[in-house]
Write an enzyme that holds these catalytic residues in place. Structure first.
Site, PDB file in Angstrom:
ATOM      1  N   GLY A 173     -18.205  -4.561   0.572  1.00  0.00           N
ATOM      2  CA  GLY A 173     -18.345  -4.627  -0.879  1.00  0.00           C
ATOM      3  C   GLY A 173     -17.672  -3.477  -1.594  1.00  0.00           C
TER       4      GLY A 173
ATOM      5  N   PHE B  93     -19.669  -0.388  -1.454  1.00  0.00           N
ATOM      6  CA  PHE B  93     -21.050  -0.435  -1.952  1.00  0.00           C
ATOM      7  C   PHE B  93     -22.068  -0.355  -0.828  1.00  0.00           C
ATOM      8  CE2 PHE B  93     -24.836  -2.692  -3.536  1.00  0.00           C
ATOM      9  CZ  PHE B  93     -25.072  -1.980  -4.712  1.00  0.00           C
ATOM     10  N   PHE B  94     -21.819  -1.062   0.287  1.00  0.00           N
ATOM     11  CA  PHE B  94     -22.797  -1.085   1.367  1.00  0.00           C
ATOM     12  C   PHE B  94     -22.656   0.092   2.335  1.00  0.00           C
ATOM     13  CE2 PHE B  94     -22.776  -5.549   0.022  1.00  0.00           C
ATOM     14  CZ  PHE B  94     -24.124  -5.693  -0.245  1.00  0.00           C
TER      15      PHE B  94
ATOM     16  N   TYR C  62       0.833  -1.193   0.000  1.00  0.00           N
ATOM     17  CA  TYR C  62       0.000   0.000   0.000  1.00  0.00           C
ATOM     18  C   TYR C  62       0.873   1.250   0.000  1.00  0.00           C
ATOM     19  CZ  TYR C  62      -3.329  -3.542   1.640  1.00  0.00           C
ATOM     20  OH  TYR C  62      -4.089  -4.681   1.783  1.00  0.00           O
TER      21      TYR C  62
ATOM     22  N   SER D  90     -12.651  -6.151   2.537  1.00  0.00           N
ATOM     23  CA  SER D  90     -13.756  -5.593   1.736  1.00  0.00           C
ATOM     24  C   SER D  90     -15.111  -6.074   2.248  1.00  0.00           C
ATOM     25  CB  SER D  90     -13.593  -5.952   0.256  1.00  0.00           C
ATOM     26  OG  SER D  90     -12.426  -5.402  -0.283  1.00  0.00           O
TER      27      SER D  90
ATOM     28  N   GLY E 178     -23.676   2.962  -1.154  1.00  0.00           N
ATOM     29  CA  GLY E 178     -24.689   2.608  -2.134  1.00  0.00           C
ATOM     30  C   GLY E 178     -24.162   2.766  -3.548  1.00  0.00           C
TER      31      GLY E 178
END
Length: 343
Positions: free
Chosen positions: A214, A217-218, A63, A211, A221
């Site tokens: 997601g 995403f969660f 990283y 992750s 959204g």
């Protein structure tokens, strides 16, 4: 939520590693997801996490590269170091110029990478040292022999694997006990449930999902896509593409509705689903914002019934899209077997 939080702890593996139920993934604090973040702000996020009860920090020499390790190390200066279980990874070498990256598990490189990480982090010992990706060119037993040597020297306490196949996990564990396997696991990605997770549980190995939200995403959204920088690798992920994304928007709305009914956020619901999978699971959601950090910690207090779990899994079964592109999938656990050790 107040500032005084008692985050429960869990034991991972059978060698003595004990961590907070939820950890902090630090990858996003370095420029894999767009522009680099101000180091001072990231140090504040890390120290706030520790003060709020998170004891499990996750980084890697990849990283940045290296810059993430330096930031984490600075955050742990002084008494902070004694409050955490520090995990880092090695095995993906970032090459100069445009030559990309290569996976390396050569024993000499294992030693070299560990010494470099100790220096970058500014610590005398790494609590949990992961093989970031399995080198399919050499037997895993050779990589493990070098890691075992590092344990004996006191440079690392526990050994972990990331993206390892069931076969590789068993072979590695036979050389020296594996404490943790890190893998992608969430309502978004469940392919490890059939073979990898049962293998870990049979061998008494802890599970650390990365992750768990997601890829954002969660937590945000479908609109998360709008915030991706031009060089954000998530732009290439199939779940965020075209028809897949349109379909997954519906999935998010169902999770969001369920979260409203439970009095929590979608991200808390997604993390609580993982936490309810067993007391051998400790997810490591990443964030660069204290507000999101506090929200993630709140997930440990969300209680789910068997009916809730079933409903969430029914929703998750409809996700569309592979984890990565076909080329990147070659480095995941499904293909990460190493050649046999010659007699």
């Amino acid at each position: 939520m107040g500032e005084v939080v008692v985050v429960p702890r869990r034991k991972l593996g059978s060698q003595g590693l004990e961590v907070s139920e939820i950890g902090l993934g630090c990858m996003g604090m370095s420029p894999l997801h767009g522009s680099p973040k101000p180091a001072e702000e990231m140090i504040e996020v890390i120290r706030t996490a520790i003060n709020l009860g998170i004891t499990f920090l996750d980084t890697s020499d990849l990283y940045g590269p290296q810059t993430n390790s330096v930031i984490v190390g600075k955050a742990l200066e002084g008494e902070m170091r004694q409050k955490v279980q520090l995990a880092t990874k090695f095995g993906i070498k970032s090459l100069s110029g445009d030559r990309g990256m290569v996976v390396c598990g050569d024993p000499a490189y294992v030693i070299e990478a560990c010494n470099a990480s100790l220096k970058q982090l500014g610590v005398a010992c790494i609590d949990l040292f992961y093989v970031h990706r399995v080198d399919t060119k050499i037997p895993i037993e050779l990589t493990m022999a070098a890691l075992k040597e590092l344990v004996e020297e006191g440079k690392i306490k526990y050994i972990g694997l990331s993206e390892a196949s069931p076969q590789t996990i068993r072979r590695a564990h036979a050389v020296h006990p594996i404490s943790v396997v890190q893998l992608e696991w969430s309502l978004w990605t469940r392919d490890a449930e059939e073979e990898v997770i049962p293998t870990c549980r049979q061998l008494g190995i802890g599970i650390v999902p990365f992750s768990p939200l997601g890829k954002g995403f969660f937590s945000t959204g479908p609109k998360v896509v709008e915030n991706f920088a031009s060089n954000d690798f998530r732009r290439s992920l199939p779940k965020f593409q075209g028809e897949n994304l349109e379909h997954n928007k519906i999935l998010f709305e169902r999770v969001n509705e369920m979260a409203r009914n439970k009095g929590c956020t979608p991200s808390q619901l997604a993390l609580a689903w993982l936490l309810h999978q067993g007391d051998d699971v400790s997810p490591i959601p990443g964030t660069t914002k204290i507000k999101n950090l506090k929200e993630n910690i709140g997930s440990v207090f969300v209680k789910l019934t068997k009916k809730d779990m079933y409903e969430l899994e029914s929703i998750a079964a409809t996700v569309k899209g592979e984890r990565y592109s076909p080329a990147v999938m070659q480095d995941t656990w499904k293909y990460a077997n190493t050649p046999p050790l010659s007699s």
